[in-house]
Design a protein around this motif. Structure first.
Motif, PDB file in Angstrom:
ATOM      1  N   ARG A 114       0.828  -1.194   0.000  1.00 40.14           N
ATOM      2  CA  ARG A 114       0.000   0.000   0.000  1.00 40.14           C
ATOM      3  C   ARG A 114       0.867   1.250   0.000  1.00 40.14           C
ATOM      4  N   VAL A 115       2.064   1.129   0.527  1.00 41.40           N
ATOM      5  CA  VAL A 115       3.037   2.208   0.508  1.00 41.40           C
ATOM      6  C   VAL A 115       4.346   1.618   0.017  1.00 41.40           C
ATOM      7  N   GLY A 116       4.934   2.229  -0.998  1.00 42.41           N
ATOM      8  CA  GLY A 116       6.207   1.729  -1.490  1.00 42.41           C
ATOM      9  C   GLY A 116       6.075   0.361  -2.125  1.00 42.41           C
ATOM     10  N   ALA A 117       7.081  -0.479  -1.906  1.00 46.98           N
ATOM     11  CA  ALA A 117       7.137  -1.800  -2.532  1.00 46.98           C
ATOM     12  C   ALA A 117       7.682  -2.804  -1.523  1.00 46.98           C
ATOM     13  N   SER A 118       7.239  -4.035  -1.653  1.00 46.41           N
ATOM     14  CA  SER A 118       7.753  -5.084  -0.780  1.00 46.41           C
ATOM     15  C   SER A 118       7.725  -6.403  -1.529  1.00 46.41           C
ATOM     16  N   ALA A 119       8.563  -7.323  -1.096  1.00 47.54           N
ATOM     17  CA  ALA A 119       8.596  -8.654  -1.708  1.00 47.54           C
ATOM     18  C   ALA A 119       9.284  -9.625  -0.769  1.00 47.54           C
ATOM     19  N   LEU A 120       8.872 -10.874  -0.851  1.00 48.51           N
ATOM     20  CA  LEU A 120       9.600 -11.970  -0.236  1.00 48.51           C
ATOM     21  C   LEU A 120      10.695 -12.386  -1.204  1.00 48.51           C
ATOM     22  N   ALA A 121      11.886 -12.649  -0.684  1.00 47.86           N
ATOM     23  CA  ALA A 121      13.007 -13.027  -1.549  1.00 47.86           C
ATOM     24  C   ALA A 121      13.777 -14.160  -0.900  1.00 47.86           C
ATOM     25  N   ALA A 122      14.539 -14.885  -1.711  1.00 54.29           N
ATOM     26  CA  ALA A 122      15.299 -16.017  -1.191  1.00 54.29           C
ATOM     27  C   ALA A 122      16.537 -16.243  -2.041  1.00 54.29           C
ATOM     28  N   LEU A 123      17.519 -16.883  -1.442  1.00 57.15           N
ATOM     29  CA  LEU A 123      18.713 -17.290  -2.172  1.00 57.15           C
ATOM     30  C   LEU A 123      19.243 -18.581  -1.569  1.00 57.15           C
TER      31      LEU A 123
ATOM     32  N   ASN B 283      17.902 -21.501   1.115  1.00 57.12           N
ATOM     33  CA  ASN B 283      17.975 -21.617   2.574  1.00 57.12           C
ATOM     34  C   ASN B 283      17.930 -20.304   3.323  1.00 57.12           C
ATOM     35  N   LEU B 284      18.009 -19.172   2.641  1.00 56.91           N
ATOM     36  CA  LEU B 284      17.849 -17.872   3.288  1.00 56.91           C
ATOM     37  C   LEU B 284      16.649 -17.158   2.681  1.00 56.91           C
ATOM     38  N   TRP B 285      15.710 -16.797   3.533  1.00 57.89           N
ATOM     39  CA  TRP B 285      14.476 -16.149   3.112  1.00 57.89           C
ATOM     40  C   TRP B 285      14.350 -14.816   3.833  1.00 57.89           C
ATOM     41  N   PHE B 286      14.092 -13.765   3.072  1.00 55.36           N
ATOM     42  CA  PHE B 286      14.024 -12.446   3.689  1.00 55.36           C
ATOM     43  C   PHE B 286      12.943 -11.607   3.025  1.00 55.36           C
ATOM     44  N   VAL B 287      12.458 -10.629   3.765  1.00 59.89           N
ATOM     45  CA  VAL B 287      11.426  -9.712   3.278  1.00 59.89           C
ATOM     46  C   VAL B 287      12.061  -8.339   3.117  1.00 59.89           C
ATOM     47  N   VAL B 288      11.882  -7.760   1.948  1.00 65.45           N
ATOM     48  CA  VAL B 288      12.398  -6.422   1.662  1.00 65.45           C
ATOM     49  C   VAL B 288      11.213  -5.477   1.524  1.00 65.45           C
ATOM     50  N   THR B 289      11.239  -4.374   2.265  1.00 63.67           N
ATOM     51  CA  THR B 289      10.257  -3.309   2.103  1.00 63.67           C
ATOM     52  C   THR B 289      11.029  -2.038   1.761  1.00 63.67           C
TER      53      THR B 289
ATOM     54  N   VAL C  73      20.893  -4.617   5.727  1.00 65.65           N
ATOM     55  CA  VAL C  73      20.063  -3.714   4.926  1.00 65.65           C
ATOM     56  C   VAL C  73      18.889  -3.226   5.776  1.00 65.65           C
ATOM     57  N   ALA C  74      18.762  -1.906   5.921  1.00 67.60           N
ATOM     58  CA  ALA C  74      17.706  -1.355   6.773  1.00 67.60           C
ATOM     59  C   ALA C  74      16.324  -1.785   6.306  1.00 67.60           C
ATOM     60  N   GLU C  75      16.141  -1.927   4.986  1.00 66.71           N
ATOM     61  CA  GLU C  75      14.829  -2.260   4.437  1.00 66.71           C
ATOM     62  C   GLU C  75      14.496  -3.747   4.530  1.00 66.71           C
ATOM     63  N   VAL C  76      15.419  -4.567   5.013  1.00 67.50           N
ATOM     64  CA  VAL C  76      15.122  -5.978   5.275  1.00 67.50           C
ATOM     65  C   VAL C  76      14.593  -6.083   6.699  1.00 67.50           C
ATOM     66  N   ASN C  77      13.359  -6.560   6.843  1.00 60.03           N
ATOM     67  CA  ASN C  77      12.775  -6.641   8.184  1.00 60.03           C
ATOM     68  C   ASN C  77      12.674  -8.061   8.726  1.00 60.03           C
ATOM     69  N   HIS C  78      12.723  -9.071   7.874  1.00 56.04           N
ATOM     70  CA  HIS C  78      12.769 -10.464   8.321  1.00 56.04           C
ATOM     71  C   HIS C  78      13.851 -11.186   7.532  1.00 56.04           C
ATOM     72  N   ASN C  79      14.597 -12.037   8.221  1.00 55.59           N
ATOM     73  CA  ASN C  79      15.647 -12.820   7.557  1.00 55.59           C
ATOM     74  C   ASN C  79      15.775 -14.144   8.294  1.00 55.59           C
ATOM     75  N   TYR C  80      15.377 -15.233   7.643  1.00 53.59           N
ATOM     76  CA  TYR C  80      15.320 -16.552   8.268  1.00 53.59           C
ATOM     77  C   TYR C  80      16.061 -17.591   7.426  1.00 53.59           C
ATOM     78  N   GLN C  81      16.676 -18.532   8.115  1.00 55.19           N
ATOM     79  CA  GLN C  81      17.138 -19.749   7.459  1.00 55.19           C
ATOM     80  C   GLN C  81      16.000 -20.760   7.464  1.00 55.19           C
ATOM     81  N   ARG C  82      15.754 -21.389   6.302  1.00 54.11           N
ATOM     82  CA  ARG C  82      14.708 -22.406   6.203  1.00 54.11           C
ATOM     83  C   ARG C  82      15.263 -23.678   5.570  1.00 54.11           C
ATOM     84  N   GLU C  83      14.560 -24.772   5.802  1.00 54.93           N
ATOM     85  CA  GLU C  83      14.980 -26.083   5.312  1.00 54.93           C
ATOM     86  C   GLU C  83      14.629 -26.229   3.833  1.00 54.93           C
ATOM     87  N   HIS C  84      15.549 -25.857   2.975  1.00 55.88           N
ATOM     88  CA  HIS C  84      15.309 -25.941   1.538  1.00 55.88           C
ATOM     89  C   HIS C  84      16.626 -25.614   0.842  1.00 55.88           C
TER      90      HIS C  84
END
Length: 351
Positions: free
Chosen positions: A81-90, A121-127, A107-118
């Motif tokens: 609704r404001v700006g842009a956001s996306a889930l991302a992974a590497l 293996n790194l999943w993060f949210v950028v706003t 990165v200030a605009e990264v608000n979540h950063n998790y290791q996942r079983e896949h």
């Protein structure tokens, strides 16, 4: 990765040793995850409702923030609704996982950063303030890490309102899901300058002071009355999804969480997404853009629980009743949390 095959490792999790259910301090944490009083002295109003005094309310909230049980008291802004956001992974090489995770978390605009079983293996949210800025962030991560990033923008929202009923363990809102298409745009922010100033001030949370909206107004150059009026309007318009106590699920004892994904035909995904989002145990549910050929999945949901076994049992029950595993699917349990904070859409430079 099978739902039952590996063990969750999350050293940051701890059971919440709070007050007993029904007590005044418990109600502060449980009942005010939304519906926060938008009045000059909100903590007085909360104290009266919970049988406490204002000093006890402020002391409890300050202690929870200090311990990490509460992330902040404030707004959850609607994605896109404001700006842009996306889930991302590497896919980070095992020997470089922590190094790459640290680069992403910086990165200030990264608000979540998790290791996942896949393999991813790194999943993060950028706003970010704009789609252009989001692309710049992703390009910088790719350049610095040498890892290709898949970017999965939100396409359709079925349920995004992360809250926990601490008495029962499910989300606090269990009504039927409402489909809401994601808004797409390049503009950094369509809000007037005064509203952008307030948003910047509010992103970090409400000051835990007797008159917090007055303090926010001083930061944003607005009157207390204008601050309250704007927040009320944002809630009415859906720019803010909820306003209240934002808890951290790990610290409350919800040690396991799984991102469950399916590749659902495009002509079926809205119907299935609505059904899935209406399940009380589903804390998040949305449709995201595929990233072919590496990521074929378009329907996502999150299930949180106090153990891996509880999450698996819940997922098994849901997919059996809805027939979800007729489609290709995967279950990605969280292993490690590197960063979790409120979204940072705007900075002082954007006001």
């Amino acid at each position: 990765m099978s739902c039952h095959s590996a063990r969750v490792i999350d050293a940051g999790a701890a059971d919440f040793a709070g007050a007993p259910a029904g007590s005044g301090t418990f109600r502060l944490l449980n009942d005010y995850q939304r519906g926060f009083p938008l009045v000059s002295e909100p903590f007085v109003a909360m104290a009266a409702a919970c049988g406490l005094d204002e000093a006890a309310v402020l002391s409890a909230l300050q202690a929870w923030v200090a311990s990490g049980v509460v992330s902040r008291v404030g707004a959850v802004f609607a994605p896109r609704r404001v700006g842009a956001s996306a889930l991302a992974a590497l896919s980070a090489p095992a020997g470089r996982l922590e190094e790459i995770a640290a680069r992403i978390s910086a990165v200030a605009e990264v608000n979540h950063n998790y290791q996942r079983e896949h393999a991813f293996n790194l999943w993060f949210v950028v706003t970010a303030a704009s789609a252009q800025r989001l692309r710049q962030i992703v390009a910088g991560i790719e350049q610095d890490t040498g890892c290709a990033v898949i970017v999965l923008p939100l396409e359709e929202e079925f349920h995004i309102d992360l809250g926990f009923d601490l008495a029962g363990g499910a989300r606090t809102l269990t009504c039927a899901a409402e489909t809401r298409p994601a808004l797409v745009g390049e503009a950094a922010c369509a809000l007037p300058a005064l509203e952008r100033r307030l948003m910047v001030a509010l992103q970090a949370g409400l000051p835990l002071l007797s008159r917090p909206f007055e303090a926010l107004g001083r930061m944003a150059g607005l009157s207390e009355a204008m601050v309250i009026e704007l927040i009320e309007r944002w809630l009415d318009e859906g720019l803010v999804k909820r306003f209240g106590v934002i808890v951290r699920h790990h610290e409350l004892g919800f040690r396991a969480n799984a991102m469950c994904v399916w590749d659902v035909p495009d002509d079926e995904v809205t119907r299935i997404g609505r059904l899935l989002a209406a399940e009380p145990a589903v804390t998040l549910c949305y449709r995201r853009r595929r990233a072919q050929p590496d990521w074929p999945y378009n329907l996502f949901c999150m299930i949180h629980g106090r153990s891996r076994e509880a999450v698996c049992a819940t997922r098994d029950d849901i997919v059996r009743r809805l027939g979800l595993d007729d489609w290709p699917h995967a279950v990605l349990f969280s292993c490690r949390r590197f960063k979790q904070q409120g979204a940072c859409y705007l900075t002082d430079a954007d006001t």
